[in-house]
Motif scaffolding. Sequence first.
Motif, short mmCIF file in Angstrom:
data_model
loop_
_atom_site.label_atom_id
_atom_site.label_comp_id
_atom_site.label_asym_id
_atom_site.label_seq_id
_atom_site.Cartn_x
_atom_site.Cartn_y
_atom_site.Cartn_z
N VAL A 285 48.66 25.39 30.93
CA VAL A 285 49.28 26.08 32.21
C VAL A 285 49.02 27.15 31.68
CG1 VAL A 285 51.61 26.03 33.13
CG2 VAL A 285 50.87 23.55 31.85
N VAL A 286 48.89 28.15 32.71
CA VAL A 286 48.93 29.49 31.74
C VAL A 286 50.13 29.75 33.13
CG1 VAL A 286 47.13 31.26 32.91
CG2 VAL A 286 46.42 28.71 32.48
N ILE A 287 50.96 30.17 32.44
CA ILE A 287 52.14 31.42 32.93
C ILE A 287 51.40 33.19 32.75
CG2 ILE A 287 54.73 32.05 32.44
CD1 ILE A 287 53.86 28.67 32.65
N THR A 288 51.60 33.44 33.90
CA THR A 288 51.12 34.60 34.46
C THR A 288 52.58 35.08 34.99
OG1 THR A 288 50.46 34.16 36.35
CG2 THR A 288 49.00 34.23 34.95
N GLY A 289 52.18 36.67 35.57
CA GLY A 289 53.68 36.98 36.25
C GLY A 289 53.64 38.31 36.83
N LEU B 37 49.47 32.27 28.16
CA LEU B 37 50.03 33.35 28.40
C LEU B 37 49.20 33.61 29.45
CD1 LEU B 37 52.53 35.05 29.79
CD2 LEU B 37 52.42 36.43 27.02
N GLY B 38 48.96 34.24 30.24
CA GLY B 38 47.60 34.48 31.83
C GLY B 38 48.09 35.92 31.53
N CYS B 39 46.13 36.84 31.85
CA CYS B 39 46.32 38.22 32.08
C CYS B 39 47.56 39.18 33.25
CB CYS B 39 44.40 38.38 32.53
SG CYS B 39 43.78 37.62 34.28
N ALA B 40 47.53 38.40 33.71
CA ALA B 40 48.44 39.02 34.79
C ALA B 40 49.47 38.55 34.76
CB ALA B 40 48.45 38.27 36.13
N ILE C 2 31.42 32.64 34.00
CA ILE C 2 32.60 33.47 35.97
C ILE C 2 33.77 32.51 36.33
CG2 ILE C 2 29.95 35.51 35.99
CD1 ILE C 2 29.99 33.24 38.52
N LEU C 3 34.42 33.64 36.89
CA LEU C 3 35.20 33.37 37.60
C LEU C 3 34.91 33.48 39.31
CD1 LEU C 3 38.25 32.40 37.62
CD2 LEU C 3 39.03 34.65 37.86
N VAL C 4 34.40 32.36 40.10
CA VAL C 4 34.56 32.86 41.28
C VAL C 4 35.56 33.01 42.58
CG1 VAL C 4 33.40 31.62 43.12
CG2 VAL C 4 31.98 31.49 40.98
N THR D 248 36.54 34.35 27.12
CA THR D 248 36.72 34.05 28.32
C THR D 248 37.78 33.77 29.52
OG1 THR D 248 37.38 31.78 27.46
CG2 THR D 248 34.90 32.27 27.33
N CYS D 249 37.83 33.38 30.43
CA CYS D 249 39.00 33.07 31.20
C CYS D 249 40.24 32.11 29.83
CB CYS D 249 39.33 32.82 32.17
SG CYS D 249 38.93 33.52 34.17
N CYS D 250 40.89 32.28 30.70
CA CYS D 250 42.13 31.95 29.50
C CYS D 250 42.12 30.62 29.66
CB CYS D 250 43.68 32.42 28.93
SG CYS D 250 44.57 32.47 30.88
N GLY D 251 41.91 29.98 30.90
CA GLY D 251 42.40 28.63 30.81
C GLY D 251 41.27 27.28 30.33
N LEU D 252 40.38 28.38 29.37
CA LEU D 252 38.95 27.38 28.95
C LEU D 252 39.68 26.73 27.31
CD1 LEU D 252 36.37 28.49 30.74
CD2 LEU D 252 36.68 26.47 31.25
N PRO E 248 46.43 24.40 35.49
CA PRO E 248 47.38 25.09 37.07
C PRO E 248 47.72 26.78 36.09
CG PRO E 248 47.80 23.68 35.59
CD PRO E 248 47.02 24.11 35.31
N HIS E 249 48.49 27.97 37.38
CA HIS E 249 48.90 29.38 37.02
C HIS E 249 50.49 29.02 37.48
CE1 HIS E 249 44.72 30.53 36.51
NE2 HIS E 249 45.20 31.16 36.14
N ILE E 250 51.24 29.30 37.00
CA ILE E 250 52.12 29.36 37.53
C ILE E 250 53.66 31.24 37.29
CG2 ILE E 250 54.90 29.25 37.33
CD1 ILE E 250 54.75 26.81 36.29
N ILE F 214 39.64 37.29 26.20
CA ILE F 214 39.19 38.54 26.13
C ILE F 214 38.16 38.36 27.60
CG2 ILE F 214 37.80 40.79 25.96
CD1 ILE F 214 40.45 40.61 24.54
N THR F 215 38.26 38.83 28.53
CA THR F 215 37.37 38.39 29.91
C THR F 215 36.54 39.76 30.45
OG1 THR F 215 39.27 39.20 31.34
CG2 THR F 215 38.82 36.64 31.57
N SER F 216 37.04 40.84 30.64
CA SER F 216 35.91 41.94 31.31
C SER F 216 34.34 41.47 31.38
CB SER F 216 36.11 42.82 29.63
OG SER F 216 35.73 42.38 28.54
S1 SF4 Z 1 42.40 34.84 31.76
FE1 SF4 Z 1 43.17 33.58 32.89
S2 SF4 Z 1 45.19 34.54 33.83
FE2 SF4 Z 1 43.59 35.57 34.03
S3 SF4 Z 1 42.51 35.14 35.79
FE3 SF4 Z 1 41.51 33.82 34.36
S4 SF4 Z 1 42.66 31.61 33.74
FE4 SF4 Z 1 43.75 33.28 35.30
#
Ligand code: SF4
Length: 312
Positions: free
Chosen positions: A206-210, A247-250, A82-84, A295-299, A177-179, A28-30
């Motif tokens: 490996v983060v899979i978004t859509g 599975l990434g957020c987008a 934070i995500l920069v 956090t962001c899901c890459g971590l 990496p994101h795909i 969960i980022t928010s």
């Molecule tokens: S939550 Fe995951 S998919 Fe979304 S921006 Fe962060 S690292 Fe990328």
Amino acid sequence: MDPGLRKRMQAARALTTTRSGKRLNFYITSEMFPSISITGSQCGLNCKHCGGKLLERLISCMNPDTLIDTAKKLDGKGAKGILVTGGCNSSGKVPVTNMSDAIKTIKDTTDLTVIAHTGFITPEEAYVLKDSGLDGIGFDVVGDMGTAKRVYGLDVDENDYMSSLDALSNADIMLFPHICVGLDGGRMKGELHALEMIKGHKVSTVVITGLMPVAGTEFSEIKPDPIDFARVITEAVEMFPQSPITLGCARSSGRDRELIDHLAIESGVENIAIPTQYAVRYGANHGYVMEYYGTCCGLPPSKNTRIPGVVS
Ligand code: SF4
């Protein structure tokens, strides 16, 4: 569904469960891990799937002092990191290295985890960011150069992606990496090849978004086929047996998002950013241990970022 794919999904799910147990990590980022745009809403690419609209939702910090100030305030309010990120220049680079001194100050004076989206990067820039203490980098890999041209308007070749992946690997920065599934107007093009391009580089996941329909963009009505997520995730699990797949957020919203979450779990995904309620129920009904991380899901999951009071 093609029975061959169904069989591969089951094998991929079994592989993930054997490696990590029957568990799902939800991210969960928010306000715990907000995204900051260092270019405000400006972007030199104006890609078809975003048109700069996604930047408008982010916190704008266009100079180093504002970035430091904002990070300190977020740290004081209990954010985990934070995500920069930001818009790209016409060569597909986000100017994160301009903020390397600010990132160093943030790392030296706060408890925040700091990660970034850089776009294309040189070895020198990768080392500068490593020295700043940056914790990790998400890098979008496109496996079809026609897609990069049609969607991003970028004249690049595969070597441009490979040299950035090599630069990040050689600088020993945590790389996720994101795909993006269906980036080319909803169709599958280079997603499976992008996995091959990533293979051989050290990745945390490996983060899979859509492709996500964003109002006011050329792709605002387009959603990828959820089955394509199963195809890409299954292949990713097979290709990276030692790494968790995420599975990434987008991704799409509504019923499609539920279906994507369902297929992703059945294909062996281990981490899901911003899961649907459906995914949580599915996990509970199928005996998964589920934990949440802020956090962001890459971590990778860590006790410092775990959100207590979780489903198990
Ligand atoms: S939550 Fe995951 S998919 Fe979304 S921006 Fe962060 S690292 Fe990328």
